[in-house]
Design an enzyme around this catalytic site. Structure first.
Site, mmCIF file in Angstrom:
data_model
loop_
_atom_site.group_PDB
_atom_site.id
_atom_site.type_symbol
_atom_site.label_atom_id
_atom_site.label_comp_id
_atom_site.label_asym_id
_atom_site.label_seq_id
_atom_site.Cartn_x
_atom_site.Cartn_y
_atom_site.Cartn_z
ATOM 1 N N TYR A 53 0.848 -1.200 0.000
ATOM 2 C CA TYR A 53 0.000 0.000 0.000
ATOM 3 C C TYR A 53 0.876 1.239 0.000
ATOM 4 O O TYR A 53 1.787 1.355 0.815
ATOM 5 C CB TYR A 53 -0.908 0.029 1.244
ATOM 6 C CG TYR A 53 -2.354 -0.106 0.845
ATOM 7 C CD1 TYR A 53 -2.935 0.818 -0.019
ATOM 8 C CD2 TYR A 53 -3.130 -1.162 1.295
ATOM 9 C CE1 TYR A 53 -4.244 0.690 -0.433
ATOM 10 C CE2 TYR A 53 -4.449 -1.297 0.894
ATOM 11 C CZ TYR A 53 -5.000 -0.365 0.030
ATOM 12 O OH TYR A 53 -6.285 -0.500 -0.369
ATOM 13 N N GLU A 55 -0.453 4.735 -0.722
ATOM 14 C CA GLU A 55 -1.241 5.949 -1.020
ATOM 15 C C GLU A 55 -0.377 7.188 -0.825
ATOM 16 O O GLU A 55 0.356 7.293 0.168
ATOM 17 C CB GLU A 55 -2.471 6.008 -0.109
ATOM 18 C CG GLU A 55 -3.565 5.076 -0.592
ATOM 19 C CD GLU A 55 -4.587 4.765 0.473
ATOM 20 O OE1 GLU A 55 -4.184 4.456 1.594
ATOM 21 O OE2 GLU A 55 -5.794 4.828 0.155
ATOM 22 N N ASP A 203 -5.791 13.622 -25.640
ATOM 23 C CA ASP A 203 -5.938 12.224 -25.232
ATOM 24 C C ASP A 203 -5.209 11.367 -26.270
ATOM 25 O O ASP A 203 -5.716 11.130 -27.365
ATOM 26 C CB ASP A 203 -7.432 11.857 -25.157
ATOM 27 C CG ASP A 203 -7.651 10.409 -24.756
ATOM 28 O OD1 ASP A 203 -6.677 9.625 -24.790
ATOM 29 O OD2 ASP A 203 -8.794 10.056 -24.412
ATOM 30 N N THR A 229 -3.104 5.820 -22.491
ATOM 31 C CA THR A 229 -3.009 4.475 -21.928
ATOM 32 C C THR A 229 -1.624 3.940 -22.240
ATOM 33 O O THR A 229 -0.958 4.390 -23.176
ATOM 34 C CB THR A 229 -4.062 3.527 -22.533
ATOM 35 O OG1 THR A 229 -3.959 3.569 -23.951
ATOM 36 C CG2 THR A 229 -5.467 3.900 -22.107
ATOM 37 N N LYS A 232 -1.652 0.207 -25.389
ATOM 38 C CA LYS A 232 -2.033 0.107 -26.803
ATOM 39 C C LYS A 232 -0.752 0.145 -27.644
ATOM 40 O O LYS A 232 0.056 -0.764 -27.547
ATOM 41 C CB LYS A 232 -3.025 1.214 -27.159
ATOM 42 C CG LYS A 232 -4.354 1.106 -26.365
ATOM 43 C CD LYS A 232 -5.370 2.117 -26.809
ATOM 44 C CE LYS A 232 -6.718 1.930 -26.116
ATOM 45 N NZ LYS A 232 -6.837 2.660 -24.844
ATOM 46 N N ARG A 238 -1.578 -2.906 -18.826
ATOM 47 C CA ARG A 238 -2.902 -2.279 -18.973
ATOM 48 C C ARG A 238 -3.069 -1.173 -17.932
ATOM 49 O O ARG A 238 -3.207 -1.445 -16.744
ATOM 50 C CB ARG A 238 -3.971 -3.357 -18.767
ATOM 51 C CG ARG A 238 -5.417 -2.883 -18.798
ATOM 52 C CD ARG A 238 -6.326 -4.052 -19.039
ATOM 53 N NE ARG A 238 -5.950 -4.683 -20.288
ATOM 54 C CZ ARG A 238 -6.299 -4.241 -21.498
ATOM 55 N NH1 ARG A 238 -7.085 -3.190 -21.617
ATOM 56 N NH2 ARG A 238 -5.882 -4.862 -22.578
HETATM 57 N N1 DSN Z 1 -11.512 0.438 -25.311
HETATM 58 C C1 DSN Z 1 -10.599 1.377 -25.900
HETATM 59 C C2 DSN Z 1 -10.570 1.247 -27.382
HETATM 60 O O1 DSN Z 1 -10.821 0.162 -27.841
HETATM 61 O O2 DSN Z 1 -10.298 2.205 -28.081
HETATM 62 C C3 DSN Z 1 -10.903 2.759 -25.500
HETATM 63 O O3 DSN Z 1 -11.320 2.789 -24.196
#
Ligand code: DSN
Length: 432
Positions: A53, A55, A203, A229, A232, A238
């Site tokens: 933990y 925080e 984004d 993110t 990707k 993730r």
């Molecule tokens: N689920 C993601 C995508 O497939 O683009 C976005 O949140």
């Protein structure tokens, strides 16, 4: 000495992991938001750091015992700042959605006006969908793409963005998309934001790896905040992350914790640190460029098989296919299911102005980040485009689809991401 844990191996779960590893190895993975994380990223995600933990932030924690964790998180922050050329970084967001909500919490107040790309034109749920907290907390005004009928159409309509911005005087403008296959130039967004006195958030969830790899313009010099993110095109665990201007760093930190999240996932943060290092190598630059080369090859193959591509092609890792020219009866939902039977995994997606619902759709979204990791190149992309066309054309013929499935298996046996213990167990070090 071993710990006081049950000895029995959880065969049920391990077998499911093995099954999933086998599925990832033996199907063509074209979901544009997925990738194959490296064995090192997988192993670190499964480390003892999950037990802690922590925080708070490095050297400002609410629990003891965080000396090592502080080093882990500081390392991840430092690597991310270096990778993106940013002033400030927060590596705690559990996901892209949390990164986005955290940025809104930091920068605007409930009820404030925000401009963002509408979901049905390529935006994201967290860009103000009424079904999402962001759409319920803030007043989102959507912008979209130019009409398909225009030459060079279906590109972000920057005139519309400016007109709406001048009329609505938003506090924040959001650039970025989840189903848009062209380069998003951050510079005109910055100009419009400055003209109306708005902040700019980019984004970069989908394109973070392309930015890190230097094949797309970096939003970092232009945006006040860039969310993304890490799993990707960036090919990490993730999760999400944020980089921003130094002067808003403290606000971002407070919004993520304690504003939105509790204890950070330090095992995932350590895996992010690994991914940031991997993404800073010359090999990753080559990988990022190859993703785009492959997407262009797949796009060409699909176009030559009679599919209309939204915006006419791609500059990034994804292709948005309008199925209607190929077969007016074929919905995205049916196409997705058919392709899954053939061993080709992708997702249905609305296209701009789609007459079908988001659950049915007239489009497919295809991405090349994962299969590029698996080692495929333009030659394989051309074959995959033909297989997609053939499977969809013969979708009523089970035998024909099964034959394509076999061809997919053969192709994947030459290009699979995971070998050995990782393929067996999904992560190094898990044994039975
Ligand atoms: N689920 C993601 C995508 O497939 O683009 C976005 O949140």
């Amino acid at each position: 000495m071993s710990g006081n844990w049950p000895n029995a191996v959880d065969k049920e779960v391990l077998d499911l992991i093995r099954e999933e590893a086998e599925r990832q190895n033996s199907n063509i993975q074209l979901i544009a938001s997925e990738n194959f994380a490296s064995p090192q990223v997988l192993a670190v995600t499964g480390s003892v750091l999950t037990n802690k933990y922590s925080e708070g932030y490095p050297s400002k924690r609410y629990y003891g015992g965080n000396a090592v964790i502080d080093e882990v998180e500081t390392l991840a922050i430092r690597r991310l700042i270096d990778l993106m050329g940013a002033e400030y970084a927060n590596v705690q967001p559990h996901s892209g959605a949390n990164a986005n909500l955290g940025a809104y919490l930091a920068l605007i107040k409930p009820g404030d006006t925000v401009l963002a790309m509408s979901l049905d034109q390529g935006g994201h749920l967290t860009h103000g969908s009424p079904a999402n907290a962001t759409g319920q907390l803030y007043r989102f005004v959507p912008y979209g793409v130019t009409p398909a009928s225009l030459d060079g159409g279906e590109r972000i309509d920057m005139d519309q963005v400016r007109d709406i911005a001048l009329k609505e005087r938003p506090k924040l403008i959001v650039a970025g998309a989840t189903a848009y296959s062209r380069i998003i130039d951050p510079e005109p967004f910055r100009r419009i934001a400055d003209e109306v006195g708005a902040l700019l958030m980019f984004d970069a969830a989908h394109i973070a790896g392309l930015v890190a790899g230097g094949v797309h313009p970096s939003p970092v010099p232009f945006a006040d905040v860039m969310t993304f993110t890490t799993h990707k095109t960036l090919r990490g665990p993730r999760a999400g992350a944020i980089v921003c201007k130094e002067e808003i760093g403290t606000k971002i930190d407070k919004a993520i914790f304690p504003g939105l999240q509790g204890g950070p996932l330090e095992h995932v943060i350590a895996a992010k640190a690994v991914a940031f290092k991997e993404a800073s190598t010359p090999e990753f630059k080559e990988y990022a460029a190859q993703i785009v080369t492959n997407a262009k090859a797949l796009a060409e193959s699909l176009a030559s098989s009679g599919f209309r591509l939204v915006s006419g092609g791609t500059d990034n890792h994804l292709i948005l296919v309008d199925l209607r020219d190929f077969d007016a009866e074929l919905s995205g939902k049916e196409a997705q299911l058919c392709l899954e039977r053939a061993g080709i995994v992708c997702n249905r997606n609305q296209i701009p102005g789609d007459p079908r619902s988001p659950f049915v759709t007239s489009g497919l979204r295809l991405g090349t980040a994962a299969q590029t990791t698996a080692g495929m190149g333009p030659e394989q992309m051309e074959v995959i485009g033909s297989m997609i066309a053939s499977a969809l054309r013969n979708r009523a013929d089970d035998e024909a689809v099964a034959k394509i499935n076999q061809e997919v298996g053969n192709l994947c046996s030459e290009f699979h991401p995971y070998e050995g213990v990782v393929a067996q167990r999904g992560a190094a070090g898990v044994t039975d």
